[in-house]
Scaffold this motif. Structure first.
Motif, mmCIF file in Angstrom:
data_model
loop_
_atom_site.group_PDB
_atom_site.id
_atom_site.type_symbol
_atom_site.label_atom_id
_atom_site.label_comp_id
_atom_site.label_asym_id
_atom_site.label_seq_id
_atom_site.Cartn_x
_atom_site.Cartn_y
_atom_site.Cartn_z
ATOM 1 N N LEU A 275 15.457 4.408 -6.391
ATOM 2 C CA LEU A 275 16.102 3.918 -5.174
ATOM 3 C C LEU A 275 16.537 2.482 -5.413
ATOM 4 C CD1 LEU A 275 13.443 5.063 -2.516
ATOM 5 C CD2 LEU A 275 15.628 6.177 -2.992
ATOM 6 N N SER A 276 17.339 1.959 -4.531
ATOM 7 C CA SER A 276 17.724 0.549 -4.637
ATOM 8 C C SER A 276 16.580 -0.336 -4.148
ATOM 9 C CB SER A 276 18.969 0.271 -3.781
ATOM 10 O OG SER A 276 18.638 0.347 -2.402
ATOM 11 N N MET A 277 16.554 -1.587 -4.582
ATOM 12 C CA MET A 277 15.518 -2.512 -4.129
ATOM 13 C C MET A 277 15.579 -2.689 -2.614
ATOM 14 S SD MET A 277 12.865 -4.114 -4.726
ATOM 15 C CE MET A 277 12.512 -4.687 -6.341
ATOM 16 N N ASN A 278 16.770 -2.682 -2.048
ATOM 17 C CA ASN A 278 16.894 -2.783 -0.589
ATOM 18 C C ASN A 278 16.189 -1.621 0.103
ATOM 19 O OD1 ASN A 278 18.316 -5.168 -0.609
ATOM 20 N ND2 ASN A 278 20.317 -4.194 -0.456
ATOM 21 N N SER A 279 16.292 -0.434 -0.459
ATOM 22 C CA SER A 279 15.613 0.730 0.116
ATOM 23 C C SER A 279 14.104 0.544 0.078
ATOM 24 C CB SER A 279 15.991 2.010 -0.635
ATOM 25 O OG SER A 279 17.343 2.313 -0.444
ATOM 26 N N TYR A 280 13.585 0.045 -1.047
ATOM 27 C CA TYR A 280 12.143 -0.194 -1.130
ATOM 28 C C TYR A 280 11.698 -1.243 -0.107
ATOM 29 C CZ TYR A 280 11.841 2.643 -5.338
ATOM 30 O OH TYR A 280 11.876 3.698 -6.224
ATOM 31 N N GLU A 281 12.494 -2.279 0.072
ATOM 32 C CA GLU A 281 12.163 -3.305 1.067
ATOM 33 C C GLU A 281 12.125 -2.718 2.471
ATOM 34 O OE1 GLU A 281 13.857 -7.310 0.765
ATOM 35 O OE2 GLU A 281 14.730 -6.644 -1.134
ATOM 36 N N GLU A 282 13.101 -1.896 2.808
ATOM 37 C CA GLU A 282 13.141 -1.280 4.137
ATOM 38 C C GLU A 282 11.945 -0.360 4.363
ATOM 39 O OE1 GLU A 282 16.930 0.641 4.573
ATOM 40 O OE2 GLU A 282 18.023 -1.233 4.276
ATOM 41 N N ILE A 283 11.619 0.449 3.361
ATOM 42 C CA ILE A 283 10.470 1.350 3.480
ATOM 43 C C ILE A 283 9.187 0.531 3.623
ATOM 44 C CG2 ILE A 283 9.100 3.137 2.337
ATOM 45 C CD1 ILE A 283 11.712 3.798 0.750
ATOM 46 N N ALA A 284 9.031 -0.481 2.783
ATOM 47 C CA ALA A 284 7.824 -1.316 2.822
ATOM 48 C C ALA A 284 7.664 -1.971 4.186
ATOM 49 C CB ALA A 284 7.873 -2.367 1.715
ATOM 50 N N ASP A 285 8.727 -2.519 4.731
ATOM 51 C CA ASP A 285 8.646 -3.160 6.047
ATOM 52 C C ASP A 285 8.244 -2.166 7.129
ATOM 53 O OD1 ASP A 285 9.340 -5.607 4.943
ATOM 54 O OD2 ASP A 285 11.441 -5.496 5.574
ATOM 55 N N ALA A 286 8.820 -0.979 7.096
ATOM 56 C CA ALA A 286 8.519 0.036 8.112
ATOM 57 C C ALA A 286 7.075 0.528 7.994
ATOM 58 C CB ALA A 286 9.490 1.207 7.993
ATOM 59 N N ILE A 287 6.607 0.772 6.766
ATOM 60 C CA ILE A 287 5.236 1.241 6.560
ATOM 61 C C ILE A 287 4.247 0.139 6.943
ATOM 62 C CG2 ILE A 287 3.537 1.965 4.829
ATOM 63 C CD1 ILE A 287 5.562 4.180 5.544
ATOM 64 N N ASP A 288 4.530 -1.087 6.558
ATOM 65 C CA ASP A 288 3.665 -2.213 6.908
ATOM 66 C C ASP A 288 3.520 -2.325 8.427
ATOM 67 O OD1 ASP A 288 2.204 -4.721 6.041
ATOM 68 O OD2 ASP A 288 3.742 -5.588 7.351
ATOM 69 N N LYS A 289 4.606 -2.179 9.136
ATOM 70 C CA LYS A 289 4.566 -2.240 10.608
ATOM 71 C C LYS A 289 3.708 -1.115 11.173
ATOM 72 C CE LYS A 289 7.504 -2.446 14.739
ATOM 73 N NZ LYS A 289 6.338 -2.480 15.558
ATOM 74 N N LEU A 290 3.865 0.106 10.666
ATOM 75 C CA LEU A 290 3.040 1.224 11.127
ATOM 76 C C LEU A 290 1.554 0.940 10.913
ATOM 77 C CD1 LEU A 290 4.980 4.345 9.764
ATOM 78 C CD2 LEU A 290 4.633 3.740 12.176
ATOM 79 N N LEU A 291 1.195 0.449 9.728
ATOM 80 C CA LEU A 291 -0.201 0.180 9.420
ATOM 81 C C LEU A 291 -0.773 -0.920 10.304
ATOM 82 C CD1 LEU A 291 -0.167 0.301 5.498
ATOM 83 C CD2 LEU A 291 -0.915 2.097 7.087
ATOM 84 N N ARG A 292 -0.013 -1.977 10.477
ATOM 85 C CA ARG A 292 -0.498 -3.107 11.286
ATOM 86 C C ARG A 292 -0.572 -2.748 12.767
ATOM 87 N NH1 ARG A 292 -1.178 -7.347 8.032
ATOM 88 N NH2 ARG A 292 -0.058 -7.329 6.069
ATOM 89 N N ASP A 293 0.394 -2.003 13.267
ATOM 90 C CA ASP A 293 0.358 -1.577 14.673
ATOM 91 C C ASP A 293 -0.848 -0.690 14.929
ATOM 92 O OD1 ASP A 293 2.681 -2.982 15.150
ATOM 93 O OD2 ASP A 293 3.957 -1.197 15.331
ATOM 94 N N GLN A 294 -1.138 0.201 14.002
ATOM 95 C CA GLN A 294 -2.247 1.147 14.154
ATOM 96 C C GLN A 294 -3.590 0.426 14.134
ATOM 97 O OE1 GLN A 294 -4.381 2.055 11.294
ATOM 98 N NE2 GLN A 294 -5.599 3.410 12.530
ATOM 99 N N SER A 295 -3.729 -0.573 13.275
ATOM 100 C CA SER A 295 -5.030 -1.217 13.093
ATOM 101 C C SER A 295 -5.198 -2.492 13.895
ATOM 102 C CB SER A 295 -5.249 -1.520 11.609
ATOM 103 O OG SER A 295 -4.365 -2.557 11.203
ATOM 104 N N GLY A 296 -4.105 -2.999 14.436
ATOM 105 C CA GLY A 296 -4.183 -4.267 15.156
ATOM 106 C C GLY A 296 -4.198 -5.476 14.244
ATOM 107 N N GLU A 297 -3.950 -5.258 12.942
ATOM 108 C CA GLU A 297 -3.898 -6.382 11.992
ATOM 109 C C GLU A 297 -2.597 -7.139 12.188
ATOM 110 O OE1 GLU A 297 -5.167 -5.596 7.822
ATOM 111 O OE2 GLU A 297 -5.331 -3.552 8.545
ATOM 112 N N GLU A 298 -2.646 -8.416 11.866
ATOM 113 C CA GLU A 298 -1.419 -9.213 11.938
ATOM 114 C C GLU A 298 -0.814 -9.394 10.586
ATOM 115 O OE1 GLU A 298 -1.573 -12.693 14.279
ATOM 116 O OE2 GLU A 298 -2.926 -11.804 15.704
#
Length: 130
Positions: free
Chosen positions: A107-130
């Motif tokens: 994939l392109s690096m931009n795609s990895y950045e977008e996926i990483a940002d979305a997954i990070d948000k899911l994990l932090r929202d679920q756990s309450g981590e900042e």
């Protein structure tokens, strides 16, 4: 490996996010904590013979080492890791308590950045981590 170490809702959200962002390039999705892991998705044409226990253990240690090594870096806060292999790529996104490993075809690096940002948000929202 214990089944159901995360809610069905979070598991579905992680897989849907990865699948939407990568399409047919998605190879696998694994959720992990320091003590456990669960493979959430594996593409049909791949074999279920990977030693995920060692793999996840290495990636958890790698996350902690990377975070510690670069905490004072001029580059800013550590966000994610992309590793290149002969047959695909690995994206690691982690927080203090949990993480996700996504393997893909290229994939392109931009795609990895977008996926990483979305997954990070899911994990932090679920756990309450900042």
């Amino acid at each position: 490996m214990s089944p159901d170490i995360l809610s069905d809702e979070l598991a579905d959200s992680i897989v849907t996010t990865a699948r939407t962002a990568t399409g047919d390039s998605l190879r696998s999705v694994t959720y992990f904590t320091r003590a456990d892991y669960e493979q959430l998705y594996l593409r049909d044409d791949l074999e279920r013979d990977a030693d995920l226990n060692d793999f996840v253990g290495h990636e958890w240690q790698g996350y902690k080492q990377t975070e510690n090594a670069y905490q004072e870096s001029e580059l800013g806060d550590y966000r994610f890791t992309v590793r290149a292999f002969e047959n695909g790529y690995l994206l690691r996104v982690a927080t203090q308590r949990q993480g996700v490993l996504i393997t893909t075809d290229g994939l392109s690096m931009n795609s990895y950045e977008e996926i990483a940002d979305a997954i990070d948000k899911l994990l932090r929202d679920q756990s309450g981590e900042e």
